[in-house]
Write a protein that holds these residues in place. Structure first.
Motif, PDB file in Angstrom:
ATOM      1  N   VAL A  89     -16.604  93.534  -2.450  1.00  0.00           N
ATOM      2  CA  VAL A  89     -16.910  92.330  -1.661  1.00  0.00           C
ATOM      3  C   VAL A  89     -18.429  92.298  -1.452  1.00  0.00           C
ATOM      4  CG1 VAL A  89     -16.337  90.976   0.387  1.00  0.00           C
ATOM      5  CG2 VAL A  89     -14.704  92.660  -0.469  1.00  0.00           C
ATOM      6  N   PRO A  90     -19.185  91.944  -2.486  1.00  0.00           N
ATOM      7  CA  PRO A  90     -20.659  92.015  -2.415  1.00  0.00           C
ATOM      8  C   PRO A  90     -21.269  91.200  -1.289  1.00  0.00           C
ATOM      9  CG  PRO A  90     -19.925  90.769  -4.338  1.00  0.00           C
ATOM     10  CD  PRO A  90     -18.715  91.440  -3.789  1.00  0.00           C
ATOM     11  N   VAL A  91     -20.590  90.130  -0.867  1.00  0.00           N
ATOM     12  CA  VAL A  91     -21.139  89.300   0.195  1.00  0.00           C
ATOM     13  C   VAL A  91     -21.210  90.066   1.517  1.00  0.00           C
ATOM     14  CG1 VAL A  91     -18.924  88.330   0.920  1.00  0.00           C
ATOM     15  CG2 VAL A  91     -21.029  87.006   1.243  1.00  0.00           C
ATOM     16  N   LEU A  92     -20.407  91.118   1.658  1.00  0.00           N
ATOM     17  CA  LEU A  92     -20.415  91.932   2.882  1.00  0.00           C
ATOM     18  C   LEU A  92     -21.208  93.221   2.730  1.00  0.00           C
ATOM     19  CD1 LEU A  92     -16.708  91.685   4.159  1.00  0.00           C
ATOM     20  CD2 LEU A  92     -18.699  90.331   4.857  1.00  0.00           C
ATOM     21  N   ARG A  93     -21.748  93.447   1.547  1.00  0.00           N
ATOM     22  CA  ARG A  93     -22.367  94.741   1.256  1.00  0.00           C
ATOM     23  C   ARG A  93     -23.499  95.076   2.222  1.00  0.00           C
ATOM     24  NH1 ARG A  93     -23.442  94.908  -4.748  1.00  0.00           N
ATOM     25  NH2 ARG A  93     -21.162  94.899  -4.696  1.00  0.00           N
ATOM     26  N   ASP A  94     -24.423  94.150   2.425  1.00  0.00           N
ATOM     27  CA  ASP A  94     -25.560  94.425   3.309  1.00  0.00           C
ATOM     28  C   ASP A  94     -25.096  94.657   4.748  1.00  0.00           C
ATOM     29  OD1 ASP A  94     -27.264  94.203   1.191  1.00  0.00           O
ATOM     30  OD2 ASP A  94     -27.905  92.146   1.646  1.00  0.00           O
ATOM     31  N   ARG A  95     -24.102  93.894   5.190  1.00  0.00           N
ATOM     32  CA  ARG A  95     -23.617  94.038   6.567  1.00  0.00           C
ATOM     33  C   ARG A  95     -22.922  95.383   6.759  1.00  0.00           C
ATOM     34  NH1 ARG A  95     -22.949  89.137   9.139  1.00  0.00           N
ATOM     35  NH2 ARG A  95     -22.579  90.412  10.986  1.00  0.00           N
ATOM     36  N   LEU A  99       1.771  85.008   3.133  1.00  0.00           N
ATOM     37  CA  LEU A  99       1.600  84.594   4.526  1.00  0.00           C
ATOM     38  C   LEU A  99       0.193  84.031   4.745  1.00  0.00           C
ATOM     39  CD1 LEU A  99       3.369  87.501   6.465  1.00  0.00           C
ATOM     40  CD2 LEU A  99       4.151  85.136   6.242  1.00  0.00           C
ATOM     41  N   THR A 100      -0.798  84.704   4.180  1.00  0.00           N
ATOM     42  CA  THR A 100      -2.177  84.247   4.319  1.00  0.00           C
ATOM     43  C   THR A 100      -2.381  82.906   3.628  1.00  0.00           C
ATOM     44  OG1 THR A 100      -2.965  86.532   4.399  1.00  0.00           O
ATOM     45  CG2 THR A 100      -4.583  84.844   3.884  1.00  0.00           C
ATOM     46  N   SER A 101      -1.712  82.735   2.491  1.00  0.00           N
ATOM     47  CA  SER A 101      -1.804  81.473   1.769  1.00  0.00           C
ATOM     48  C   SER A 101      -1.172  80.342   2.563  1.00  0.00           C
ATOM     49  CB  SER A 101      -1.120  81.600   0.404  1.00  0.00           C
ATOM     50  OG  SER A 101      -1.162  80.381  -0.295  1.00  0.00           O
ATOM     51  N   PHE A 125      -2.592  84.159   9.697  1.00  0.00           N
ATOM     52  CA  PHE A 125      -2.021  85.471   9.389  1.00  0.00           C
ATOM     53  C   PHE A 125      -3.072  86.443   8.857  1.00  0.00           C
ATOM     54  CE2 PHE A 125       1.957  82.915   8.863  1.00  0.00           C
ATOM     55  CZ  PHE A 125       2.688  83.541   9.860  1.00  0.00           C
ATOM     56  N   MET A 126      -4.272  85.942   8.583  1.00  0.00           N
ATOM     57  CA  MET A 126      -5.265  86.792   7.928  1.00  0.00           C
ATOM     58  C   MET A 126      -5.763  87.914   8.835  1.00  0.00           C
ATOM     59  SD  MET A 126      -8.627  85.600   5.795  1.00  0.00           S
ATOM     60  CE  MET A 126      -7.574  84.481   4.862  1.00  0.00           C
ATOM     61  N   GLU A 127      -6.081  87.591  10.084  1.00  0.00           N
ATOM     62  CA  GLU A 127      -6.617  88.607  10.995  1.00  0.00           C
ATOM     63  C   GLU A 127      -5.617  89.727  11.261  1.00  0.00           C
ATOM     64  OE1 GLU A 127      -7.732  90.653  14.658  1.00  0.00           O
ATOM     65  OE2 GLU A 127      -6.000  89.355  14.365  1.00  0.00           O
ATOM     66  N   PRO A 128      -4.353  89.428  11.594  1.00  0.00           N
ATOM     67  CA  PRO A 128      -3.398  90.528  11.764  1.00  0.00           C
ATOM     68  C   PRO A 128      -3.150  91.308  10.474  1.00  0.00           C
ATOM     69  CG  PRO A 128      -2.280  88.399  11.944  1.00  0.00           C
ATOM     70  CD  PRO A 128      -3.745  88.138  11.976  1.00  0.00           C
ATOM     71  N   SER A 129      -3.256  90.648   9.324  1.00  0.00           N
ATOM     72  CA  SER A 129      -3.100  91.352   8.048  1.00  0.00           C
ATOM     73  C   SER A 129      -4.230  92.349   7.860  1.00  0.00           C
ATOM     74  CB  SER A 129      -3.085  90.356   6.883  1.00  0.00           C
ATOM     75  OG  SER A 129      -1.966  89.509   6.938  1.00  0.00           O
ATOM     76  N   PHE A 130      -5.455  91.922   8.111  1.00  0.00           N
ATOM     77  CA  PHE A 130      -6.602  92.828   7.987  1.00  0.00           C
ATOM     78  C   PHE A 130      -6.525  93.949   9.020  1.00  0.00           C
ATOM     79  CE2 PHE A 130      -9.326  89.261   5.973  1.00  0.00           C
ATOM     80  CZ  PHE A 130      -8.941  89.674   4.702  1.00  0.00           C
ATOM     81  N   PRO A 180     -11.493  83.218  -0.035  1.00  0.00           N
ATOM     82  CA  PRO A 180     -12.810  83.883  -0.015  1.00  0.00           C
ATOM     83  C   PRO A 180     -13.493  83.862   1.348  1.00  0.00           C
ATOM     84  CG  PRO A 180     -12.583  82.479  -1.953  1.00  0.00           C
ATOM     85  CD  PRO A 180     -11.424  82.174  -1.066  1.00  0.00           C
ATOM     86  N   LEU A 181     -13.231  82.813   2.134  1.00  0.00           N
ATOM     87  CA  LEU A 181     -13.855  82.724   3.448  1.00  0.00           C
ATOM     88  C   LEU A 181     -13.287  83.760   4.418  1.00  0.00           C
ATOM     89  CD1 LEU A 181     -14.141  78.844   3.940  1.00  0.00           C
ATOM     90  CD2 LEU A 181     -15.887  80.461   3.179  1.00  0.00           C
ATOM     91  N   GLY A 182     -12.267  84.461   3.979  1.00  0.00           N
ATOM     92  CA  GLY A 182     -11.697  85.506   4.819  1.00  0.00           C
ATOM     93  C   GLY A 182     -12.660  86.655   5.064  1.00  0.00           C
TER      94      GLY A 182
END
Length: 199
Positions: A161-167, A48-50, A55-60, A123-125
């Motif tokens: 998800v290292p890009v979110l680690r600091d946040r 669905l996300t693809s 669909f990404m936000e409701p999936s998360f 990845p931008l998700g």
């Protein structure tokens, strides 16, 4: 069933208004299921996300909500860590894919697998995932177990998800500081009440 729907994810996206009720039911998925069903549902969410980032936000939302511990009745607390098979009475192997899993560990593992698979194709998700992580962070007056479990789960996300680690670390620190302030305010209020009583 989920495999069949996953194969028609593009159709669901194109005619999402016509399939609104079906999509609503899909996003009420219960992770107390067999390994096979969990894998099929993971494939469905990724498909669905693809098909559409919409669909990404409701999936998360579904995934993060289910990372919180399930509140069971008192008489069911002792059964939380057990795997129960209801699909095949002759099959009592808890490792069997046809065995329904009820453990928090199983649910957590499958949810993180789904998050990783989703971010692998989109990845931008990460920019969509972070606000959902923040939204589902338990309130400071939530049960200690709920806060502890969620903290452990989002640290797993920070790990892969290292890009979110600091946040995520900053979010945790902010919550700790908030809890500290609230505790100090409660202590101050208690002291004030005590002084008023003795004076």
């Amino acid at each position: 069933f989920f495999f069949a729907i996953a194969n028609h994810a593009t159709t669901l996206y194109k005619f999402h208004k016509e399939f609104e009720e079906l999509l609503a039911l899909l996003f009420m998925f219960d992770w107390t299921c067999t390994e096979e069903v969990a894998d099929a549902f993971k494939r469905l969410l990724v498909s669905l996300t693809s098909a559409s980032a919409g669909f990404m936000e409701p999936s998360f939302q579904l995934l993060l909500q289910n990372l919180l511990p399930i509140e069971d009745d008192e008489d069911e607390d002792d059964d939380q860590s057990q795997d129960v098979s209801v699909t095949n009475k002759e099959e009592d192997d808890p490792k069997s894919p046809s065995t329904i899993k009820t453990t928090d560990e199983f649910r957590s593992r499958k949810i993180h697998e789904t998050i990783r698979a989703t971010l692998r194709i989109a990845p931008l998700g990460c920019s969509i995932l972070l606000p959902v992580v923040i939204e589902h962070f338990p309130f400071t007056d939530s049960p200690l177990q709920t806060q502890s479990v969620y903290l452990e789960e989002i640290l797993k996300i920070a790990d892969y998800v290292p890009v979110l680690r600091d946040r995520i670390f900053a979010l945790i620190l902010d919550r700790f500081l908030l809890m500290d302030v609230e505790i100090r305010l409660e202590d101050l209020q208690s002291t004030r009440v005590y002084l008023e009583e003795i004076l």
